[in-house]
Design a protein around this motif. Sequence first.
Motif, short mmCIF file in Angstrom:
data_model
loop_
_atom_site.label_atom_id
_atom_site.label_comp_id
_atom_site.label_asym_id
_atom_site.label_seq_id
_atom_site.Cartn_x
_atom_site.Cartn_y
_atom_site.Cartn_z
N GLY A 1 9.11 30.74 -8.62
CA GLY A 1 8.64 32.22 -9.22
C GLY A 1 9.72 32.84 -9.56
N CYS A 2 9.24 34.06 -9.70
CA CYS A 2 10.40 35.31 -10.09
C CYS A 2 9.62 36.71 -9.83
CB CYS A 2 10.84 35.19 -11.48
SG CYS A 2 12.12 36.22 -12.14
N SER A 3 10.61 37.67 -9.39
CA SER A 3 10.03 38.85 -9.15
C SER A 3 10.33 39.63 -10.40
CB SER A 3 10.83 39.55 -8.13
OG SER A 3 12.37 39.45 -8.50
N LEU A 4 10.81 39.52 -11.44
CA LEU A 4 11.25 40.45 -12.64
C LEU A 4 9.98 40.57 -13.62
CD1 LEU A 4 14.90 39.69 -13.17
CD2 LEU A 4 13.71 41.30 -11.50
N ASN A 5 8.89 39.71 -13.61
CA ASN A 5 7.79 40.09 -14.42
C ASN A 5 7.87 40.54 -15.97
OD1 ASN A 5 4.96 40.12 -14.71
ND2 ASN A 5 4.83 42.34 -14.13
N CYS A 6 8.84 39.74 -16.61
CA CYS A 6 8.94 39.74 -17.84
C CYS A 6 7.60 39.44 -18.71
CB CYS A 6 10.29 38.97 -18.47
SG CYS A 6 11.68 39.35 -17.71
N LYS A 7 7.50 40.11 -19.65
CA LYS A 7 5.79 40.18 -20.22
C LYS A 7 5.72 38.93 -20.83
CE LYS A 7 5.01 43.64 -18.09
NZ LYS A 7 4.53 43.89 -16.69
N PHE A 8 6.79 38.17 -21.44
CA PHE A 8 6.44 37.14 -22.25
C PHE A 8 6.72 35.70 -21.37
CE2 PHE A 8 10.72 38.93 -22.46
CZ PHE A 8 11.24 38.10 -21.82
N CYS A 9 6.70 35.94 -20.05
CA CYS A 9 7.01 34.74 -19.44
C CYS A 9 6.01 34.19 -18.16
CB CYS A 9 8.70 35.02 -18.64
SG CYS A 9 8.93 33.79 -17.45
N MET A 10 5.61 32.95 -18.16
CA MET A 10 4.59 32.81 -17.22
C MET A 10 5.17 32.88 -15.70
SD MET A 10 1.80 31.77 -18.35
CE MET A 10 0.78 31.37 -17.28
N THR A 11 6.37 32.29 -15.66
CA THR A 11 7.08 32.22 -14.13
C THR A 11 6.95 33.61 -13.69
OG1 THR A 11 8.53 30.82 -15.03
CG2 THR A 11 9.16 31.71 -13.09
N GLY A 12 7.20 34.61 -14.54
CA GLY A 12 7.07 36.23 -14.10
C GLY A 12 5.68 36.48 -13.37
N LYS A 13 4.80 35.93 -14.14
CA LYS A 13 3.28 36.22 -13.47
C LYS A 13 3.13 35.57 -12.00
CE LYS A 13 1.60 35.72 -18.08
NZ LYS A 13 1.88 37.25 -18.63
N MET B 1 18.22 27.95 -16.98
CA MET B 1 17.16 28.74 -17.59
C MET B 1 16.10 28.64 -17.23
SD MET B 1 18.81 28.87 -21.33
CE MET B 1 20.70 29.02 -21.72
N GLY B 2 15.59 27.84 -16.16
CA GLY B 2 14.25 27.72 -15.83
C GLY B 2 13.74 28.81 -15.11
N MET B 3 12.72 28.37 -14.09
CA MET B 3 12.19 29.44 -13.16
C MET B 3 13.12 30.49 -12.52
SD MET B 3 9.34 27.09 -11.66
CE MET B 3 7.93 27.97 -11.17
N GLY B 4 12.87 31.51 -12.49
CA GLY B 4 13.75 32.58 -11.87
C GLY B 4 14.96 33.13 -12.46
N GLU B 5 15.45 34.19 -11.86
CA GLU B 5 16.78 34.90 -12.50
C GLU B 5 17.86 34.51 -11.52
OE1 GLU B 5 17.90 37.21 -14.78
OE2 GLU B 5 19.96 36.78 -13.53
N PRO B 6 18.80 33.70 -12.21
CA PRO B 6 19.89 33.16 -11.58
C PRO B 6 20.72 34.00 -10.50
CG PRO B 6 19.91 32.23 -13.56
CD PRO B 6 18.81 33.22 -13.63
N THR C 1 20.77 35.26 -17.88
CA THR C 1 20.41 36.31 -17.15
C THR C 1 19.37 37.23 -17.98
OG1 THR C 1 20.91 38.30 -15.71
CG2 THR C 1 22.36 37.65 -17.43
N VAL C 2 18.69 38.07 -17.40
CA VAL C 2 17.89 39.32 -18.08
C VAL C 2 18.83 40.45 -18.01
CG1 VAL C 2 15.43 38.41 -18.34
CG2 VAL C 2 16.35 39.60 -16.40
N GLY C 3 19.89 40.39 -17.59
CA GLY C 3 20.79 41.38 -17.46
C GLY C 3 21.04 42.12 -16.17
#
Length: 325
Positions: A100-112, A144-149, A180-182
Amino acid sequence: MNLGKLKKLLANYPDYRWDQVKRAVFQELITSWEEATALPVDLRTELAEEASLGINAKEVVSLQDETRKAVIKLEDGSEVETVLMPHKTRNTVCVSTQVGCSLNCKFCMTGKMGLVRNLEYWEMIVQALFFAREIGKIDNIVFMGMGEPFLNYEEFVCAAEFFNDEKTFNIGARNISVSTVGVVEGIKKLADADLQINLAVSLHAPTNELRSSLIPVNRKYPLEELFEAIDYYLEQTNRKVMFEYILLKDINDSKNDARRLANLMKGRLHFVNLINYNPTGEFQASSEEKKESFKKILENEGVKVGERQSFGEDIKGACGQLGKN
Ligand code: SF4
Protein backbone atom coordinates in the motif's frame (compact mmCIF):
# COMPACT_ATOMS: atom_id res chain seq x y z
CA MET A 1 11.39 -17.44 1.88
CA ASN A 2 12.74 -15.28 4.69
CA LEU A 3 16.15 -13.91 3.79
CA GLY A 4 16.44 -12.08 7.11
CA LYS A 5 16.09 -15.36 8.99
CA LEU A 6 18.48 -17.12 6.62
CA LYS A 7 21.15 -14.48 7.15
CA LYS A 8 20.76 -14.72 10.93
CA LEU A 9 21.11 -18.48 10.77
CA LEU A 10 24.35 -18.16 8.82
CA ALA A 11 25.77 -15.68 11.35
CA ASN A 12 26.95 -18.79 13.27
CA TYR A 13 29.12 -19.80 10.31
CA PRO A 14 32.21 -18.25 8.69
CA ASP A 15 31.48 -15.32 6.32
CA TYR A 16 32.30 -17.31 3.20
CA ARG A 17 29.25 -19.52 3.83
CA TRP A 18 26.97 -16.50 3.35
CA ASP A 19 28.79 -15.78 0.09
CA GLN A 20 28.27 -19.36 -1.03
CA VAL A 21 24.60 -19.18 -0.14
CA LYS A 22 24.19 -15.91 -2.04
CA ARG A 23 25.80 -17.43 -5.11
CA ALA A 24 23.61 -20.54 -4.92
CA VAL A 25 20.34 -18.69 -4.29
CA PHE A 26 20.72 -15.60 -6.49
CA GLN A 27 23.05 -16.75 -9.27
CA GLU A 28 22.50 -20.47 -9.60
CA LEU A 29 18.85 -19.83 -8.69
CA ILE A 30 18.43 -23.03 -6.69
CA THR A 31 14.97 -23.85 -5.39
CA SER A 32 16.01 -26.66 -3.05
CA TRP A 33 18.96 -26.74 -0.63
CA GLU A 34 19.97 -30.14 -2.04
CA GLU A 35 21.16 -28.29 -5.13
CA ALA A 36 23.60 -26.17 -3.11
CA THR A 37 26.42 -28.63 -3.56
CA ALA A 38 29.11 -26.18 -2.41
CA LEU A 39 27.68 -26.41 1.13
CA PRO A 40 28.41 -29.32 3.50
CA VAL A 41 25.61 -31.84 3.84
CA ASP A 42 24.84 -31.05 7.51
CA LEU A 43 24.43 -27.34 6.70
CA ARG A 44 22.16 -28.17 3.76
CA THR A 45 20.04 -30.32 6.06
CA GLU A 46 19.82 -27.55 8.64
CA LEU A 47 18.85 -25.01 5.98
CA ALA A 48 16.24 -27.35 4.51
CA GLU A 49 14.64 -27.57 7.97
CA GLU A 50 14.95 -23.92 8.99
CA ALA A 51 15.05 -21.77 5.86
CA SER A 52 12.51 -22.49 3.16
CA LEU A 53 13.36 -21.31 -0.35
CA GLY A 54 9.70 -21.27 -1.35
CA ILE A 55 8.01 -18.08 -2.60
CA ASN A 56 4.25 -18.02 -2.23
CA ALA A 57 3.03 -16.23 -5.36
CA LYS A 58 0.26 -16.11 -7.92
CA GLU A 59 1.09 -14.91 -11.39
CA VAL A 60 -0.75 -13.52 -14.39
CA VAL A 61 0.71 -12.99 -17.85
CA SER A 62 -0.40 -10.23 -20.22
CA LEU A 63 -1.80 -11.40 -23.55
CA GLN A 64 -0.92 -8.00 -25.03
CA ASP A 65 2.80 -7.83 -24.35
CA GLU A 66 3.91 -10.77 -22.13
CA THR A 67 4.31 -8.58 -19.08
CA ARG A 68 3.97 -10.68 -15.95
CA LYS A 69 2.50 -9.59 -12.65
CA ALA A 70 3.03 -11.61 -9.49
CA VAL A 71 1.13 -11.20 -6.25
CA ILE A 72 3.45 -12.40 -3.50
CA LYS A 73 2.00 -13.46 -0.18
CA LEU A 74 4.27 -12.48 2.70
CA GLU A 75 4.67 -14.26 6.01
CA ASP A 76 2.19 -12.01 7.82
CA GLY A 77 -0.42 -12.57 5.12
CA SER A 78 0.12 -9.17 3.43
CA GLU A 79 0.25 -9.24 -0.33
CA VAL A 80 2.59 -7.26 -2.52
CA GLU A 81 2.58 -6.94 -6.30
CA THR A 82 5.57 -6.92 -8.60
CA VAL A 83 5.87 -6.77 -12.38
CA LEU A 84 8.30 -8.21 -14.92
CA MET A 85 8.62 -6.42 -18.24
CA PRO A 86 10.44 -8.75 -20.62
CA HIS A 87 12.13 -7.12 -23.61
CA LYS A 88 14.16 -8.68 -26.41
CA THR A 89 17.43 -7.53 -24.93
CA ARG A 90 16.70 -6.96 -21.25
CA ASN A 91 14.38 -7.99 -18.46
CA THR A 92 13.17 -5.32 -16.06
CA VAL A 93 11.52 -5.94 -12.71
CA CYS A 94 9.37 -3.25 -11.15
CA VAL A 95 9.81 -3.66 -7.40
CA SER A 96 7.41 -2.53 -4.66
CA THR A 97 8.82 -0.99 -1.48
CA GLN A 98 5.68 -0.83 0.66
CA VAL A 99 2.43 -2.75 1.00
CA GLY A 100 0.00 0.00 0.00
CA CYS A 101 1.00 3.65 0.26
CA SER A 102 0.07 6.56 2.49
CA LEU A 103 0.36 9.28 -0.16
CA ASN A 104 -2.93 8.82 -1.98
CA CYS A 105 -2.00 10.20 -5.40
CA LYS A 106 -5.25 10.57 -7.26
CA PHE A 107 -4.27 8.60 -10.38
CA CYS A 108 -2.90 5.59 -8.47
CA MET A 109 -4.64 2.43 -7.29
CA THR A 110 -2.03 1.72 -4.59
CA GLY A 111 -2.76 5.09 -3.00
CA LYS A 112 -6.36 4.05 -2.46
CA MET A 113 -5.24 1.18 -0.21
CA GLY A 114 -3.56 3.39 2.37
CA LEU A 115 -0.33 2.16 3.92
CA VAL A 116 -0.37 -1.38 5.29
CA ARG A 117 3.34 -1.55 6.11
CA ASN A 118 6.88 -0.98 4.92
CA LEU A 119 8.65 -3.89 3.32
CA GLU A 120 11.93 -5.26 4.66
CA TYR A 121 14.74 -5.10 2.12
CA TRP A 122 14.68 -8.83 1.51
CA GLU A 123 10.95 -8.71 0.76
CA MET A 124 11.97 -6.47 -2.17
CA ILE A 125 14.70 -8.92 -3.19
CA VAL A 126 12.27 -11.84 -3.23
CA GLN A 127 10.16 -10.03 -5.87
CA ALA A 128 13.02 -10.07 -8.38
CA LEU A 129 14.12 -13.56 -7.33
CA PHE A 130 10.67 -14.90 -8.15
CA PHE A 131 11.01 -13.74 -11.76
CA ALA A 132 14.71 -14.65 -12.00
CA ARG A 133 13.78 -18.25 -11.26
CA GLU A 134 11.35 -18.16 -14.18
CA ILE A 135 13.35 -16.39 -16.85
CA GLY A 136 16.98 -16.31 -15.73
CA LYS A 137 18.91 -13.07 -15.61
CA ILE A 138 17.31 -9.82 -14.48
CA ASP A 139 18.99 -6.82 -16.14
CA ASN A 140 17.18 -3.82 -14.70
CA ILE A 141 15.45 -2.98 -11.46
CA VAL A 142 13.05 -0.07 -11.13
CA PHE A 143 11.75 0.81 -7.69
CA MET A 144 8.46 2.02 -9.14
CA GLY A 145 5.95 -0.49 -7.79
CA MET A 146 3.67 -0.09 -4.79
CA GLY A 147 4.73 2.52 -2.27
CA GLU A 148 7.00 5.54 -2.01
CA PRO A 149 10.60 4.25 -1.75
CA PHE A 150 11.87 7.32 0.13
CA LEU A 151 9.37 6.69 2.92
CA ASN A 152 11.15 3.38 3.45
CA TYR A 153 14.57 4.77 2.64
CA GLU A 154 16.95 2.52 4.61
CA GLU A 155 15.38 -0.72 3.43
CA PHE A 156 15.18 0.52 -0.17
CA VAL A 157 18.92 1.39 -0.09
CA CYS A 158 19.77 -2.05 1.36
CA ALA A 159 17.78 -3.66 -1.44
CA ALA A 160 19.47 -1.52 -4.13
CA GLU A 161 22.91 -2.45 -2.74
CA PHE A 162 21.93 -6.10 -2.65
CA PHE A 163 20.81 -6.06 -6.30
CA ASN A 164 24.09 -4.36 -7.17
CA ASP A 165 26.24 -6.88 -5.24
CA GLU A 166 28.35 -8.90 -7.68
CA LYS A 167 27.78 -12.02 -5.56
CA THR A 168 23.99 -11.77 -5.95
CA PHE A 169 22.14 -10.27 -8.94
CA ASN A 170 25.17 -8.23 -10.05
CA ILE A 171 22.99 -5.55 -11.62
CA GLY A 172 24.96 -2.40 -12.46
CA ALA A 173 23.91 0.70 -10.49
CA ARG A 174 23.16 2.45 -13.81
CA ASN A 175 20.55 -0.23 -14.42
CA ILE A 176 18.77 0.47 -11.15
CA SER A 177 16.28 3.35 -10.90
CA VAL A 178 14.18 4.76 -8.12
CA SER A 179 11.09 6.90 -8.56
CA THR A 180 9.76 9.34 -5.97
CA VAL A 181 6.79 11.67 -5.92
CA GLY A 182 9.11 14.23 -4.41
CA VAL A 183 10.06 13.32 -0.85
CA VAL A 184 12.71 15.99 -0.50
CA GLU A 185 14.70 14.39 2.35
CA GLY A 186 15.06 11.21 0.28
CA ILE A 187 16.35 13.12 -2.76
CA LYS A 188 18.97 14.84 -0.61
CA LYS A 189 20.00 11.61 1.08
CA LEU A 190 20.36 9.88 -2.27
CA ALA A 191 22.47 12.81 -3.50
CA ASP A 192 24.88 12.16 -0.61
CA ALA A 193 24.80 8.36 -0.83
CA ASP A 194 27.54 6.32 -2.43
CA LEU A 195 25.06 4.73 -4.82
CA GLN A 196 25.16 5.52 -8.53
CA ILE A 197 21.54 4.64 -9.30
CA ASN A 198 19.13 6.71 -11.44
CA LEU A 199 16.55 9.10 -10.02
CA ALA A 200 13.09 9.64 -11.48
CA VAL A 201 10.62 12.18 -10.12
CA SER A 202 6.89 11.80 -10.66
CA LEU A 203 6.03 15.39 -11.49
CA HIS A 204 2.69 15.18 -13.33
CA ALA A 205 1.83 18.89 -12.98
CA PRO A 206 3.69 22.17 -13.54
CA THR A 207 2.00 24.29 -10.83
CA ASN A 208 1.59 23.79 -7.10
CA GLU A 209 -2.16 24.16 -7.25
CA LEU A 210 -2.64 21.44 -9.84
CA ARG A 211 0.07 19.22 -8.42
CA SER A 212 -1.38 19.36 -4.90
CA SER A 213 -4.75 18.31 -6.27
CA LEU A 214 -3.17 15.23 -7.92
CA ILE A 215 -0.38 14.48 -5.45
CA PRO A 216 -1.43 15.65 -1.97
CA VAL A 217 2.12 15.39 -0.57
CA ASN A 218 2.98 18.37 -2.79
CA ARG A 219 1.53 20.52 0.00
CA LYS A 220 4.35 19.32 2.22
CA TYR A 221 7.01 19.47 -0.51
CA PRO A 222 5.95 22.20 -2.95
CA LEU A 223 7.67 22.62 -6.31
CA GLU A 224 10.10 25.26 -5.02
CA GLU A 225 11.45 22.88 -2.35
CA LEU A 226 11.38 19.94 -4.70
CA PHE A 227 13.49 21.75 -7.30
CA GLU A 228 15.87 23.02 -4.63
CA ALA A 229 16.47 19.38 -3.63
CA ILE A 230 16.87 18.38 -7.28
CA ASP A 231 19.40 21.17 -7.84
CA TYR A 232 21.33 19.84 -4.85
CA TYR A 233 21.15 16.30 -6.27
CA LEU A 234 22.44 17.52 -9.64
CA GLU A 235 25.29 19.45 -8.03
CA GLN A 236 26.36 16.42 -6.00
CA THR A 237 25.97 13.75 -8.64
CA ASN A 238 25.98 15.35 -12.10
CA ARG A 239 23.56 12.60 -13.13
CA LYS A 240 20.42 13.22 -15.15
CA VAL A 241 17.00 13.35 -13.51
CA MET A 242 14.00 11.87 -15.28
CA PHE A 243 10.72 13.72 -14.74
CA GLU A 244 7.68 11.56 -15.27
CA TYR A 245 4.54 13.22 -16.52
CA ILE A 246 1.29 11.28 -16.93
CA LEU A 247 -0.93 13.00 -19.48
CA LEU A 248 -4.49 13.32 -18.14
CA LYS A 249 -7.18 14.57 -20.48
CA ASP A 250 -8.19 18.19 -19.77
CA ILE A 251 -6.36 18.11 -16.43
CA ASN A 252 -2.66 18.67 -17.14
CA ASP A 253 -2.32 18.45 -20.94
CA SER A 254 -3.00 22.01 -22.16
CA LYS A 255 -0.55 24.12 -24.17
CA ASN A 256 -0.10 26.33 -21.13
CA ASP A 257 0.76 23.30 -19.00
CA ALA A 258 3.40 22.33 -21.57
CA ARG A 259 4.90 25.84 -21.53
CA ARG A 260 4.95 25.93 -17.73
CA LEU A 261 6.56 22.51 -17.65
CA ALA A 262 9.19 23.69 -20.14
CA ASN A 263 9.97 26.59 -17.81
CA LEU A 264 10.69 24.16 -15.00
CA MET A 265 12.95 22.06 -17.23
CA LYS A 266 15.79 24.41 -17.91
CA GLY A 267 18.76 22.31 -16.84
CA ARG A 268 20.82 20.21 -19.23
CA LEU A 269 20.31 17.17 -16.99
CA HIS A 270 16.51 17.42 -16.89
CA PHE A 271 14.62 14.91 -19.02
CA VAL A 272 10.86 14.53 -19.38
CA ASN A 273 9.16 11.19 -19.90
CA LEU A 274 5.56 11.45 -21.07
CA ILE A 275 3.41 8.56 -19.86
CA ASN A 276 0.01 7.44 -21.08
CA TYR A 277 -2.56 7.25 -18.32
CA ASN A 278 -3.57 3.71 -17.46
CA PRO A 279 -7.18 3.56 -16.37
CA THR A 280 -7.71 3.47 -12.61
CA GLY A 281 -11.24 4.85 -12.82
CA GLU A 282 -10.87 8.57 -12.14
CA PHE A 283 -9.39 10.18 -15.23
CA GLN A 284 -9.11 9.72 -18.95
CA ALA A 285 -5.98 9.50 -21.04
CA SER A 286 -5.08 12.44 -23.30
CA SER A 287 -5.59 11.90 -27.02
CA GLU A 288 -2.64 11.14 -29.31
CA GLU A 289 -3.01 14.60 -30.92
CA LYS A 290 -2.88 16.32 -27.54
CA LYS A 291 0.16 14.28 -26.58
CA GLU A 292 1.96 15.16 -29.83
CA SER A 293 1.27 18.88 -29.48
CA PHE A 294 2.36 18.79 -25.80
CA LYS A 295 5.57 17.06 -26.81
CA LYS A 296 6.22 19.51 -29.67
CA ILE A 297 5.97 22.50 -27.34
CA LEU A 298 8.51 20.95 -24.98
CA GLU A 299 10.86 20.10 -27.85
CA ASN A 300 10.57 23.59 -29.32
CA GLU A 301 11.59 24.97 -25.92
CA GLY A 302 14.69 22.78 -26.00
CA VAL A 303 13.49 20.23 -23.43
CA LYS A 304 14.71 16.65 -23.83
CA VAL A 305 11.59 14.56 -23.95
CA GLY A 306 10.68 10.93 -24.51
CA GLU A 307 7.68 8.69 -24.12
CA ARG A 308 7.45 5.79 -21.77
CA GLN A 309 5.74 2.75 -23.17
CA SER A 310 3.21 1.14 -20.88
CA PHE A 311 3.21 -2.56 -20.22
CA GLY A 312 0.71 -4.95 -18.75
CA GLU A 313 -2.40 -2.77 -18.84
CA ASP A 314 -4.66 -5.78 -19.42
CA ILE A 315 -3.42 -7.48 -16.23
CA LYS A 316 -3.57 -4.27 -14.19
CA GLY A 317 0.20 -4.32 -14.01
CA ALA A 318 0.91 -0.95 -15.61
CA CYS A 319 1.94 2.29 -13.85
CA GLY A 320 -0.56 3.32 -11.21
CA GLN A 321 -2.54 0.11 -11.42
CA LEU A 322 -0.93 -1.97 -8.68
CA GLY A 323 -3.07 -2.60 -5.65
CA LYS A 324 -6.44 -4.03 -4.78
CA ASN A 325 -8.13 -4.25 -8.17
S1 SF4 B 1 1.95 7.09 -7.15
FE1 SF4 B 1 3.47 6.19 -5.76
S2 SF4 B 1 3.50 7.64 -4.04
FE2 SF4 B 1 1.61 8.07 -5.16
S3 SF4 B 1 0.05 6.82 -4.14
FE3 SF4 B 1 0.86 5.61 -5.84
S4 SF4 B 1 2.46 4.38 -4.92
FE4 SF4 B 1 2.04 6.05 -3.50
